[in-house]
Design a protein around this motif. Structure first.
Motif, PDB file in Angstrom:
ATOM      1  N   GLY A  50      22.553  39.080  59.723  1.00 50.83           N
ATOM      2  CA  GLY A  50      21.537  38.742  60.440  1.00 50.83           C
ATOM      3  C   GLY A  50      20.668  37.446  59.832  1.00 50.83           C
ATOM      4  N   GLY A  51      21.720  36.699  59.405  1.00 51.77           N
ATOM      5  CA  GLY A  51      20.839  35.420  58.687  1.00 51.77           C
ATOM      6  C   GLY A  51      20.822  35.292  57.307  1.00 51.77           C
ATOM      7  N   VAL A  52      20.854  36.610  56.516  1.00 46.60           N
ATOM      8  CA  VAL A  52      20.962  36.392  55.090  1.00 46.60           C
ATOM      9  C   VAL A  52      22.428  36.939  54.682  1.00 46.60           C
ATOM     10  CG1 VAL A  52      19.988  37.955  52.971  1.00 46.60           C
ATOM     11  CG2 VAL A  52      18.500  37.370  55.114  1.00 46.60           C
ATOM     12  N   TRP A  53      22.718  36.130  53.530  1.00 50.27           N
ATOM     13  CA  TRP A  53      24.037  36.391  52.846  1.00 50.27           C
ATOM     14  C   TRP A  53      23.884  37.645  51.911  1.00 50.27           C
ATOM     15  CZ3 TRP A  53      27.637  34.018  55.185  1.00 50.27           C
ATOM     16  CH2 TRP A  53      27.731  32.764  55.748  1.00 50.27           C
ATOM     17  N   LEU A  54      24.954  38.528  52.107  1.00 51.78           N
ATOM     18  CA  LEU A  54      25.246  39.634  51.349  1.00 51.78           C
ATOM     19  C   LEU A  54      26.485  38.969  50.565  1.00 51.78           C
ATOM     20  CD1 LEU A  54      24.055  42.330  50.849  1.00 51.78           C
ATOM     21  CD2 LEU A  54      26.100  43.194  52.073  1.00 51.78           C
ATOM     22  N   GLN A  55      26.421  38.741  49.366  1.00 58.83           N
ATOM     23  CA  GLN A  55      27.436  38.098  48.302  1.00 58.83           C
ATOM     24  C   GLN A  55      27.906  39.400  47.444  1.00 58.83           C
ATOM     25  OE1 GLN A  55      26.017  35.693  45.164  1.00 58.83           O
ATOM     26  NE2 GLN A  55      27.307  33.944  45.894  1.00 58.83           N
ATOM     27  N   LEU A  56      29.316  39.432  47.676  1.00 60.74           N
ATOM     28  CA  LEU A  56      30.009  40.339  46.805  1.00 60.74           C
ATOM     29  C   LEU A  56      30.876  39.614  45.839  1.00 60.74           C
ATOM     30  CD1 LEU A  56      31.631  42.835  49.357  1.00 60.74           C
ATOM     31  CD2 LEU A  56      29.192  42.992  48.352  1.00 60.74           C
ATOM     32  N   LEU A  57      30.361  39.863  44.510  1.00 63.70           N
ATOM     33  CA  LEU A  57      31.190  39.132  43.375  1.00 63.70           C
ATOM     34  C   LEU A  57      32.029  40.022  42.635  1.00 63.70           C
ATOM     35  CD1 LEU A  57      27.575  37.599  42.062  1.00 63.70           C
ATOM     36  CD2 LEU A  57      29.519  36.457  43.092  1.00 63.70           C
ATOM     37  N   GLN A  58      32.866  39.357  42.183  1.00 70.57           N
ATOM     38  CA  GLN A  58      34.037  39.964  41.492  1.00 70.57           C
ATOM     39  C   GLN A  58      34.592  38.984  40.184  1.00 70.57           C
ATOM     40  OE1 GLN A  58      38.004  41.542  42.928  1.00 70.57           O
ATOM     41  NE2 GLN A  58      38.893  40.274  41.372  1.00 70.57           N
ATOM     42  N   PRO A  59      34.393  39.394  39.128  1.00 73.69           N
ATOM     43  CA  PRO A  59      34.717  38.826  37.909  1.00 73.69           C
ATOM     44  C   PRO A  59      36.123  38.177  37.975  1.00 73.69           C
ATOM     45  CG  PRO A  59      34.601  40.852  37.177  1.00 73.69           C
ATOM     46  CD  PRO A  59      34.168  40.998  38.554  1.00 73.69           C
ATOM     47  N   THR A  60      36.507  36.851  37.511  1.00 71.58           N
ATOM     48  CA  THR A  60      37.990  36.412  37.441  1.00 71.58           C
ATOM     49  C   THR A  60      38.186  36.535  35.987  1.00 71.58           C
ATOM     50  OG1 THR A  60      37.108  34.315  37.688  1.00 71.58           O
ATOM     51  CG2 THR A  60      37.939  35.543  39.792  1.00 71.58           C
ATOM     52  N   ARG A  61      37.470  36.408  35.088  1.00 78.73           N
ATOM     53  CA  ARG A  61      37.817  36.448  33.814  1.00 78.73           C
ATOM     54  C   ARG A  61      36.757  37.378  32.920  1.00 78.73           C
ATOM     55  NH1 ARG A  61      35.591  31.072  34.255  1.00 78.73           N
ATOM     56  NH2 ARG A  61      33.620  31.157  32.954  1.00 78.73           N
ATOM     57  N   ASP A  62      37.451  37.886  31.794  1.00 78.68           N
ATOM     58  CA  ASP A  62      36.758  38.812  30.950  1.00 78.68           C
ATOM     59  C   ASP A  62      35.311  38.471  30.498  1.00 78.68           C
ATOM     60  OD1 ASP A  62      38.546  40.735  31.505  1.00 78.68           O
ATOM     61  OD2 ASP A  62      39.507  40.680  29.600  1.00 78.68           O
ATOM     62  N   ASP A  63      35.293  37.083  30.126  1.00 78.72           N
ATOM     63  CA  ASP A  63      33.935  36.560  29.690  1.00 78.72           C
ATOM     64  C   ASP A  63      33.029  35.939  30.578  1.00 78.72           C
ATOM     65  OD1 ASP A  63      35.465  34.297  30.423  1.00 78.72           O
ATOM     66  OD2 ASP A  63      35.034  33.404  28.432  1.00 78.72           O
ATOM     67  N   SER A  64      33.256  36.222  31.836  1.00 77.77           N
ATOM     68  CA  SER A  64      32.108  35.688  33.136  1.00 77.77           C
ATOM     69  C   SER A  64      31.233  36.557  32.763  1.00 77.77           C
ATOM     70  CB  SER A  64      32.775  35.744  34.167  1.00 77.77           C
ATOM     71  OG  SER A  64      32.963  37.136  34.706  1.00 77.77           O
ATOM     72  N   PRO A  65      29.860  36.023  33.182  1.00 75.99           N
ATOM     73  CA  PRO A  65      28.642  36.726  33.302  1.00 75.99           C
ATOM     74  C   PRO A  65      28.921  38.101  34.168  1.00 75.99           C
ATOM     75  CG  PRO A  65      28.208  34.399  33.454  1.00 75.99           C
ATOM     76  CD  PRO A  65      29.533  34.611  33.656  1.00 75.99           C
ATOM     77  N   ILE A  66      29.541  38.024  35.117  1.00 75.45           N
ATOM     78  CA  ILE A  66      29.563  39.241  36.066  1.00 75.45           C
ATOM     79  C   ILE A  66      30.579  40.129  35.545  1.00 75.45           C
ATOM     80  CG2 ILE A  66      30.832  39.984  38.208  1.00 75.45           C
ATOM     81  CD1 ILE A  66      27.984  38.490  38.669  1.00 75.45           C
ATOM     82  N   ALA A  67      31.505  39.806  34.721  1.00 73.31           N
ATOM     83  CA  ALA A  67      32.288  40.852  33.904  1.00 73.31           C
ATOM     84  C   ALA A  67      31.294  41.408  32.847  1.00 73.31           C
ATOM     85  CB  ALA A  67      33.510  40.300  33.359  1.00 73.31           C
ATOM     86  N   LYS A  68      30.435  40.766  32.338  1.00 71.19           N
ATOM     87  CA  LYS A  68      29.564  41.426  31.199  1.00 71.19           C
ATOM     88  C   LYS A  68      28.724  42.302  31.903  1.00 71.19           C
ATOM     89  CE  LYS A  68      30.207  37.353  28.061  1.00 71.19           C
ATOM     90  NZ  LYS A  68      29.565  36.049  27.796  1.00 71.19           N
ATOM     91  N   TYR A  69      27.959  42.027  33.064  1.00 66.68           N
ATOM     92  CA  TYR A  69      27.033  42.608  33.701  1.00 66.68           C
ATOM     93  C   TYR A  69      28.039  44.142  34.104  1.00 66.68           C
ATOM     94  CZ  TYR A  69      23.740  44.187  37.132  1.00 66.68           C
ATOM     95  OH  TYR A  69      22.794  45.094  37.967  1.00 66.68           O
ATOM     96  N   LEU A  70      29.104  43.925  34.666  1.00 63.04           N
ATOM     97  CA  LEU A  70      29.693  45.019  35.039  1.00 63.04           C
ATOM     98  C   LEU A  70      29.806  46.174  33.934  1.00 63.04           C
ATOM     99  CD1 LEU A  70      32.339  43.742  37.613  1.00 63.04           C
ATOM    100  CD2 LEU A  70      30.257  45.343  38.062  1.00 63.04           C
ATOM    101  N   ALA A  71      30.288  45.537  32.582  1.00 67.50           N
ATOM    102  CA  ALA A  71      30.746  46.355  31.547  1.00 67.50           C
ATOM    103  C   ALA A  71      29.340  46.822  31.110  1.00 67.50           C
ATOM    104  CB  ALA A  71      31.140  45.458  30.375  1.00 67.50           C
TER     105      ALA A  71
END
Lengths: 153, 153
Positions: B67-88
């Protein structure tokens, strides 16, 4: 690198049993609602449309309209409320995401069919007089989802 | 109990230096993007508009228009990315909130004036070719906020 997604869209299939149509709200757990509101005004120019105390959920909430999406700030009103427990465990921050649906009852039926774990098995009254139900974060990949039935916003 | 908020609104004051105008995105950290996309389609009828790999942030992301807002799904592509650290550290779930602003540079100046802790001191390129900057969750009461400069959505 941009990759256009394939468009085998669920939403375009006949008989699609469930369609989230909008983001109704983004809820944030805060320890002190007055302090949080002062911050959101000072930092982001956002002011509340209304405040409401929902005793059944043990919260006082303030609703900020951000371009048609509610930003909901939630402060616990008693130590045994879910928000109080959330704050004690996780600290303040993003708490849940509200999706608008045409019928919460139909959405719950669909999610049950899909073996998605629910918190509320039946639609119930939520803040602002809306009909809502919560889906368990263990059913959604870690996101507490509130289903909010469509009506005037 | 509904309490109408007082309307001493920042947004209506002359010379207001910062106004968030819209929710641009809600970002969710996921360990497996394909699996998450299959779930969002199956459970909520939501399909991605596009996928993008952002090597500078170490993520692959999928954007679902709700409805005009982005739902963004984020998967890490390397172990040292901020998203990888967040998931860990936290497991999958709500990761950050994106606010639309007219100018990310002006917004950063305003937040600095207000002593709000920043992650990015200057605007930088983000996903989808947008100009963005992140505000530190310690500056916002626990919410990682991305400022996204307005343009066509």
């Amino acid at each position: 690198m941009l990759l256009r997604a394939s468009t085998s869209g669920f939403s375009s299939r006949a008989g699609a049993p469930m369609q989230v149509t909008r983001v109704d709200q983004i809820a944030i757990a805060v320890p002190d609602l007055d302090e949080a509101l002062a911050f959101y005004e000072r930092a982001f120019g956002l002011v509340p449309e209304y405040r409401e105390r929902v005793d059944s959920d043990g919260v006082e909430e303030a609703m900020l309209d951000v371009g048609g999406v509610w930003l909901q700030l939630l402060q616990p009103t008693r130590d045994d409320s879910p928000i109080a427990k959330y704050l004690a465990k996780n600290g303040p921050g993003l708490h849940h995401l509200g999706f608008g649906v045409a019928s919460v009852g139909d959405a719950l039926d669909h999610l049950r069919d899909q073996d998605v774990r629910l918190i509320d098995e039946e639609p119930r009254p939520g803040g602002g007089g809306h009909t809502v139900a919560f889906v368990h974060p263990k059913g959604t990949g870690g996101v507490l989802v509130e289903l909010v039935e469509d009506d005037a916003h």
